[in-house]
Write a protein that holds these residues in place. Structure first.
Motif: not given
Length: 328
Positions: A14-16, A86-94, A145-154
């Motif tokens: 998704x992110x790439x 924040x990391x998967x497309x088409x995930x949300x409440x709308x 949640x914390x991301x760097x360069x598209x990757x979850x770090x925390x």
């Protein structure tokens, strides 16, 4: 050119895909694209405000470090899904109207774009305790949640059985440093962000937007809503209108509407139209505007035909369209 074979087919996560083709998601690169990126967290605050949650939004931009922070005082993103949002497309409440009756976003992509096109992104959430649709009680909670360069770090999720700590408040705070590598700029469009906050403030009477750029603070708050916006617009453009603005609103099964208009015969046209859909401004207007014009023209034509004495005899066959007066 190499052969077109199985090895030619790429599979991106998704992110790439966002990083490879950012313009597909945000419409442009450079300053216009970065403005679109900055709109995403602000419009999420608008969605909460239109749903009746929160009273203000604090936005901070550090131009030297290229860091944007958006803080709301609303319900807070559900922390159990914080990483996925924040990391998967088409995930949300709308995707339906169960949580938001009106919302600026609807495809579950916006937050992902901000994360994917930033060097880093951090989101913190505090939520009040609540009872879910099954009657289960949930304590107050904290998520980070914390991301760097598209990757979850925390990714941290905690229950807060004693409630939200003193000095903290329910809501979501998103901070990010947009990537010059992907966006090709670090220049944020400050005037457009100000215009966005100002327009949103008209749509959410009493809601306050504080936009701090380095050491300068811009505050946007309008108690009068659309009426105040109409009054300010007429004054700003120095328009001489024939009658006091007419206002009406209502709810249909699938949408609601709010319309206000008057008529200025000297300086009319699309430049004197402000239109929105689900909180988003629509500078090019669209079906909602053209339909109103057509409906108004038909209504006036019918009224003239039923009341011929209201106009001079030479115009007795006058018909009105959405844009022109036609002598048939």
């Amino acid at each position: 050119m190499s052969n077109y074979s199985d090895s030619s087919i790429q599979e991106l996560n998704d992110i790439e895909h966002i990083q490879l083709r950012p313009s597909m998601y945000i419409g442009a690169l450079g300053k216009p694209g970065l403005y679109k990126l900055d709109c995403e967290p602000i419009q999420n605050v608008l969605d909460e405000a239109m749903a009746g949650y929160g009273c203000r939004c604090n936005i901070f931009l550090n131009t030297n470090e290229n860091i944007m922070t958006v803080e709301d005082f609303a319900r807070g993103i559900p922390i159990g899904k914080l990483k996925d949002i924040f990391s998967k497309q088409h995930v949300g409440a709308k995707f339906n109207n169960n949580t938001y009756h009106r919302h600026a976003g609807s495809n579950g992509v916006g937050n992902k774009c901000v994360m994917a096109l930033s060097d880093w992104l951090k989101c913190e959430v505090y939520r009040e305790g609540y009872v879910d649709e099954k009657g289960v009680k949930h304590p107050a909670g904290y998520g980070r949640v914390y991301f760097e360069n598209g990757k979850c770090k925390e990714y941290v999720v905690e229950d807060l059985p004693n409630g939200i700590p003193a000095g903290k408040h329910p809501g979501t705070t998103v901070s990010y440093k947009s990537s010059e590598k992907y966006m090709h700029t670090t220049e944020h469009d400050i005037p457009r962000i100000c215009d966005l906050c100002n327009n949103i403030a008209y749509q959410t009477p009493g809601f306050t937007f504080n936009f701090t750029v380095d050491d300068k603070v811009y505050t946007f708050r309008h108690l009068g809503g659309m009426r105040e916006q109409m009054k300010d617009f007429i004054k700003h453009k120095d328009l001489n209108c024939l009658f006091e603005p007419i206002e009406f609103q209502g709810d249909e099964s699938t949408f609601d509407y709010h319309i206000m208009f008057t008529y200025n015969p000297i300086n009319s046209g699309d430049s004197n139209i402000i239109s929105y859909v689900n909180g988003n401004t629509t500078p090019g207007h669209g079906f909602h505007v053209s339909s109103f014009k057509k409906g108004l023209g038909l209504a006036l034509t019918q009224y003239i035909s039923e009341n011929p004495t209201v106009i001079p005899k030479q115009f007795e066959k006058l018909s009105v369209t959405g844009a022109l007066l036609n002598d048939n």
